[in-house]
Motif scaffolding. Structure first.
Motif, PDB file in Angstrom:
ATOM      1  N   LYS A   8       0.846  -1.198   0.000  1.00  0.00           N
ATOM      2  CA  LYS A   8       0.000   0.000   0.000  1.00  0.00           C
ATOM      3  C   LYS A   8       0.877   1.242   0.000  1.00  0.00           C
ATOM      4  CE  LYS A   8      -3.755  -1.739   2.951  1.00  0.00           C
ATOM      5  NZ  LYS A   8      -5.050  -1.356   2.431  1.00  0.00           N
ATOM      6  N   PHE A   9       0.408   2.260  -0.722  1.00  0.00           N
ATOM      7  CA  PHE A   9       1.134   3.524  -0.829  1.00  0.00           C
ATOM      8  C   PHE A   9       0.160   4.695  -0.765  1.00  0.00           C
ATOM      9  CE2 PHE A   9       3.403   0.300  -3.182  1.00  0.00           C
ATOM     10  CZ  PHE A   9       4.743   0.503  -2.878  1.00  0.00           C
ATOM     11  N   LEU A  10       0.625   5.811  -0.243  1.00  0.00           N
ATOM     12  CA  LEU A  10      -0.128   7.045  -0.374  1.00  0.00           C
ATOM     13  C   LEU A  10       0.063   7.543  -1.802  1.00  0.00           C
ATOM     14  CD1 LEU A  10       0.721   8.811   3.004  1.00  0.00           C
ATOM     15  CD2 LEU A  10      -1.288   7.428   2.415  1.00  0.00           C
ATOM     16  N   VAL A  11      -0.842   8.378  -2.271  1.00  0.00           N
ATOM     17  CA  VAL A  11      -0.801   8.898  -3.635  1.00  0.00           C
ATOM     18  C   VAL A  11      -0.598  10.403  -3.557  1.00  0.00           C
ATOM     19  CG1 VAL A  11      -2.137   9.165  -5.761  1.00  0.00           C
ATOM     20  CG2 VAL A  11      -2.223   7.014  -4.497  1.00  0.00           C
ATOM     21  N   THR A  12       0.319  10.929  -4.373  1.00  0.00           N
ATOM     22  CA  THR A  12       0.738  12.326  -4.255  1.00  0.00           C
ATOM     23  C   THR A  12       0.081  13.280  -5.249  1.00  0.00           C
ATOM     24  OG1 THR A  12       2.638  11.896  -5.693  1.00  0.00           O
ATOM     25  CG2 THR A  12       2.994  11.679  -3.308  1.00  0.00           C
ATOM     26  N   SER A  13      -0.590  12.755  -6.273  1.00  0.00           N
ATOM     27  CA  SER A  13      -1.282  13.619  -7.241  1.00  0.00           C
ATOM     28  C   SER A  13      -2.412  12.828  -7.882  1.00  0.00           C
ATOM     29  CB  SER A  13      -0.314  14.113  -8.322  1.00  0.00           C
ATOM     30  OG  SER A  13      -0.083  13.098  -9.286  1.00  0.00           O
ATOM     31  N   ASP A  14      -3.243  13.506  -8.677  1.00  0.00           N
ATOM     32  CA  ASP A  14      -4.334  12.787  -9.342  1.00  0.00           C
ATOM     33  C   ASP A  14      -3.981  12.397 -10.778  1.00  0.00           C
ATOM     34  OD1 ASP A  14      -4.517  15.203 -10.645  1.00  0.00           O
ATOM     35  OD2 ASP A  14      -6.623  15.552 -10.149  1.00  0.00           O
ATOM     36  N   ALA A  15      -2.687  12.345 -11.093  1.00  0.00           N
ATOM     37  CA  ALA A  15      -2.225  11.959 -12.430  1.00  0.00           C
ATOM     38  C   ALA A  15      -2.673  10.539 -12.803  1.00  0.00           C
ATOM     39  CB  ALA A  15      -0.701  12.080 -12.528  1.00  0.00           C
ATOM     40  N   TYR A  16      -2.903   9.693 -11.815  1.00  0.00           N
ATOM     41  CA  TYR A  16      -3.350   8.314 -12.071  1.00  0.00           C
ATOM     42  C   TYR A  16      -4.684   8.283 -12.814  1.00  0.00           C
ATOM     43  CZ  TYR A  16      -6.384   9.172  -8.083  1.00  0.00           C
ATOM     44  OH  TYR A  16      -7.307   9.717  -7.232  1.00  0.00           O
ATOM     45  N   LYS A  17      -5.513   9.310 -12.634  1.00  0.00           N
ATOM     46  CA  LYS A  17      -6.842   9.316 -13.260  1.00  0.00           C
ATOM     47  C   LYS A  17      -6.748   9.270 -14.779  1.00  0.00           C
ATOM     48  CE  LYS A  17      -9.286  11.613  -9.501  1.00  0.00           C
ATOM     49  NZ  LYS A  17     -10.112  12.751  -9.092  1.00  0.00           N
ATOM     50  N   LYS A  18      -5.752   9.948 -15.349  1.00  0.00           N
ATOM     51  CA  LYS A  18      -5.570   9.948 -16.813  1.00  0.00           C
ATOM     52  C   LYS A  18      -5.067   8.601 -17.312  1.00  0.00           C
ATOM     53  CE  LYS A  18      -3.161  13.649 -16.425  1.00  0.00           C
ATOM     54  NZ  LYS A  18      -2.424  14.748 -16.122  1.00  0.00           N
ATOM     55  N   GLU A  19      -4.423   7.836 -16.432  1.00  0.00           N
ATOM     56  CA  GLU A  19      -3.841   6.542 -16.807  1.00  0.00           C
ATOM     57  C   GLU A  19      -4.802   5.374 -16.557  1.00  0.00           C
ATOM     58  OE1 GLU A  19      -0.006   6.104 -14.880  1.00  0.00           O
ATOM     59  OE2 GLU A  19       0.315   8.268 -14.954  1.00  0.00           O
ATOM     60  N   ALA A  20      -5.895   5.631 -15.864  1.00  0.00           N
ATOM     61  CA  ALA A  20      -6.806   4.555 -15.450  1.00  0.00           C
ATOM     62  C   ALA A  20      -7.534   3.946 -16.641  1.00  0.00           C
ATOM     63  CB  ALA A  20      -7.815   5.088 -14.441  1.00  0.00           C
ATOM     64  N   PHE A  21      -7.645   2.612 -16.641  1.00  0.00           N
ATOM     65  CA  PHE A  21      -8.406   1.910 -17.678  1.00  0.00           C
ATOM     66  C   PHE A  21      -9.767   1.461 -17.148  1.00  0.00           C
ATOM     67  CE2 PHE A  21      -5.947  -1.486 -15.648  1.00  0.00           C
ATOM     68  CZ  PHE A  21      -6.902  -2.479 -15.457  1.00  0.00           C
ATOM     69  N   LYS A  22      -9.988   1.618 -15.823  1.00  0.00           N
ATOM     70  CA  LYS A  22     -11.242   1.199 -15.218  1.00  0.00           C
ATOM     71  C   LYS A  22     -11.515   2.066 -13.988  1.00  0.00           C
ATOM     72  CE  LYS A  22     -12.979  -3.396 -14.661  1.00  0.00           C
ATOM     73  NZ  LYS A  22     -12.654  -4.742 -14.191  1.00  0.00           N
ATOM     74  N   ILE A  90     -14.137   5.671  -4.716  1.00  0.00           N
ATOM     75  CA  ILE A  90     -14.031   5.416  -6.147  1.00  0.00           C
ATOM     76  C   ILE A  90     -12.706   4.694  -6.356  1.00  0.00           C
ATOM     77  CG2 ILE A  90     -13.909   6.401  -8.471  1.00  0.00           C
ATOM     78  CD1 ILE A  90     -16.588   6.970  -7.119  1.00  0.00           C
ATOM     79  N   ARG A  91     -12.749   3.558  -7.037  1.00  0.00           N
ATOM     80  CA  ARG A  91     -11.530   2.790  -7.323  1.00  0.00           C
ATOM     81  C   ARG A  91     -11.161   2.948  -8.786  1.00  0.00           C
ATOM     82  NH1 ARG A  91     -10.704  -2.964  -4.998  1.00  0.00           N
ATOM     83  NH2 ARG A  91      -9.952  -1.614  -3.323  1.00  0.00           N
ATOM     84  N   TYR A  92      -9.921   3.320  -9.007  1.00  0.00           N
ATOM     85  CA  TYR A  92      -9.341   3.430 -10.346  1.00  0.00           C
ATOM     86  C   TYR A  92      -8.334   2.302 -10.494  1.00  0.00           C
ATOM     87  CZ  TYR A  92     -11.144   8.216 -10.195  1.00  0.00           C
ATOM     88  OH  TYR A  92     -11.964   9.320 -10.091  1.00  0.00           O
ATOM     89  N   GLU A  93      -8.274   1.706 -11.680  1.00  0.00           N
ATOM     90  CA  GLU A  93      -7.276   0.674 -11.946  1.00  0.00           C
ATOM     91  C   GLU A  93      -6.323   1.174 -13.016  1.00  0.00           C
ATOM     92  OE1 GLU A  93      -8.707  -3.362 -12.347  1.00  0.00           O
ATOM     93  OE2 GLU A  93     -10.446  -2.885 -11.075  1.00  0.00           O
ATOM     94  N   VAL A  94      -5.028   1.047 -12.720  1.00  0.00           N
ATOM     95  CA  VAL A  94      -3.976   1.555 -13.605  1.00  0.00           C
ATOM     96  C   VAL A  94      -2.936   0.460 -13.810  1.00  0.00           C
ATOM     97  CG1 VAL A  94      -2.137   3.278 -13.871  1.00  0.00           C
ATOM     98  CG2 VAL A  94      -4.294   3.926 -12.781  1.00  0.00           C
ATOM     99  N   GLN A  95      -2.626   0.180 -15.075  1.00  0.00           N
ATOM    100  CA  GLN A  95      -1.567  -0.788 -15.408  1.00  0.00           C
ATOM    101  C   GLN A  95      -0.226  -0.068 -15.352  1.00  0.00           C
ATOM    102  OE1 GLN A  95      -2.316  -4.132 -16.961  1.00  0.00           O
ATOM    103  NE2 GLN A  95      -0.165  -4.576 -16.601  1.00  0.00           N
ATOM    104  N   VAL A  96       0.715  -0.615 -14.573  1.00  0.00           N
ATOM    105  CA  VAL A  96       2.073  -0.083 -14.494  1.00  0.00           C
ATOM    106  C   VAL A  96       3.007  -1.275 -14.662  1.00  0.00           C
ATOM    107  CG1 VAL A  96       3.784   1.144 -13.103  1.00  0.00           C
ATOM    108  CG2 VAL A  96       1.367   1.776 -12.935  1.00  0.00           C
ATOM    109  N   GLY A  97       3.665  -1.353 -15.806  1.00  0.00           N
ATOM    110  CA  GLY A  97       4.487  -2.521 -16.088  1.00  0.00           C
ATOM    111  C   GLY A  97       3.604  -3.754 -16.110  1.00  0.00           C
ATOM    112  N   SER A  98       3.992  -4.783 -15.353  1.00  0.00           N
ATOM    113  CA  SER A  98       3.212  -6.026 -15.326  1.00  0.00           C
ATOM    114  C   SER A  98       2.195  -6.055 -14.175  1.00  0.00           C
ATOM    115  CB  SER A  98       4.158  -7.222 -15.212  1.00  0.00           C
ATOM    116  OG  SER A  98       4.893  -7.145 -14.004  1.00  0.00           O
ATOM    117  N   HIS A  99       2.067  -4.955 -13.457  1.00  0.00           N
ATOM    118  CA  HIS A  99       1.168  -4.910 -12.306  1.00  0.00           C
ATOM    119  C   HIS A  99      -0.020  -3.978 -12.540  1.00  0.00           C
ATOM    120  CE1 HIS A  99       4.984  -6.216 -10.404  1.00  0.00           C
ATOM    121  NE2 HIS A  99       4.152  -6.998  -9.731  1.00  0.00           N
TER     122      HIS A  99
END
Length: 157
Positions: A8-22, A90-99
């Motif tokens: 688990k990690f804290l998140v520092t910006s909302d940049a993940y939203k643009k990368e989310a596939f779900k 709200i759950r966002y799913e983001v592919q990063v490498g193989s994870h």
């Protein structure tokens, strides 16, 4: 027996939203928040689930998890029996490498908190860290959803 391994990690910006596939809305409550086990009821979009989790390993990386899909109606009925506070996120799913990172943007009593989780196949697995990933909080109990239902993020300040 299924063992869940996650960090688990804290998140520092909302940049993940643009990368989310779900993206999905989740409401969940806890029938039991005992330190050795939790029993969670969840509604994710139109599906219901009941989940039992065991005590975490000393490093917080792994623990027993059992989950069964139930009807949305059954989950709604069980939510009425849950301890306060109901978790809304709200759950966002983001592919990063193989994870796949699952990023939870909490609402309601936990608004302002954003946590990313990544499930691993083994504890020693190397994870690529995207630029929006902050401090690791694996094993820090206050960031567990069960604990956020007892002492919500808004009460921390």
């Amino acid at each position: 027996m299924v063992i869940e391994i996650e960090r688990k990690f804290l998140v520092t910006s909302d940049a993940y939203k643009k990368e989310a596939f779900k993206k999905a809305h989740i409401i969940q409550g806890f029938l039991c928040t005992h330190k050795d086990r939790t029993v969670r009821v969840r509604i994710k979009e139109e599906n219901g689930f009941i989940t039992v989790k065991g005590i975490s390993s000393d490093d917080g990386l792994s623990r027993f998890e059992w989950e069964k899909e139930i009807s949305k109606h059954e989950a709604e009925s069980l939510l009425d029996l849950c301890e306060p506070t109901i978790i809304d996120k709200i759950r966002y799913e983001v592919q990063v490498g193989s994870h796949i990172f699952e990023i939870d943007e909490f609402l309601s009593e936990n608004e302002g908190l954003v946590i990313a989780e990544v499930e691993l196949k083994q504890e020693s697995e190397v994870v690529m860290k995207p630029e929006w990933l902050g401090e690791e909080v694996t094993g820090n109990l206050k960031y567990y959803n069960s604990q956020l239902s007892i002492k919500p993020f808004k009460q921390w300040r």
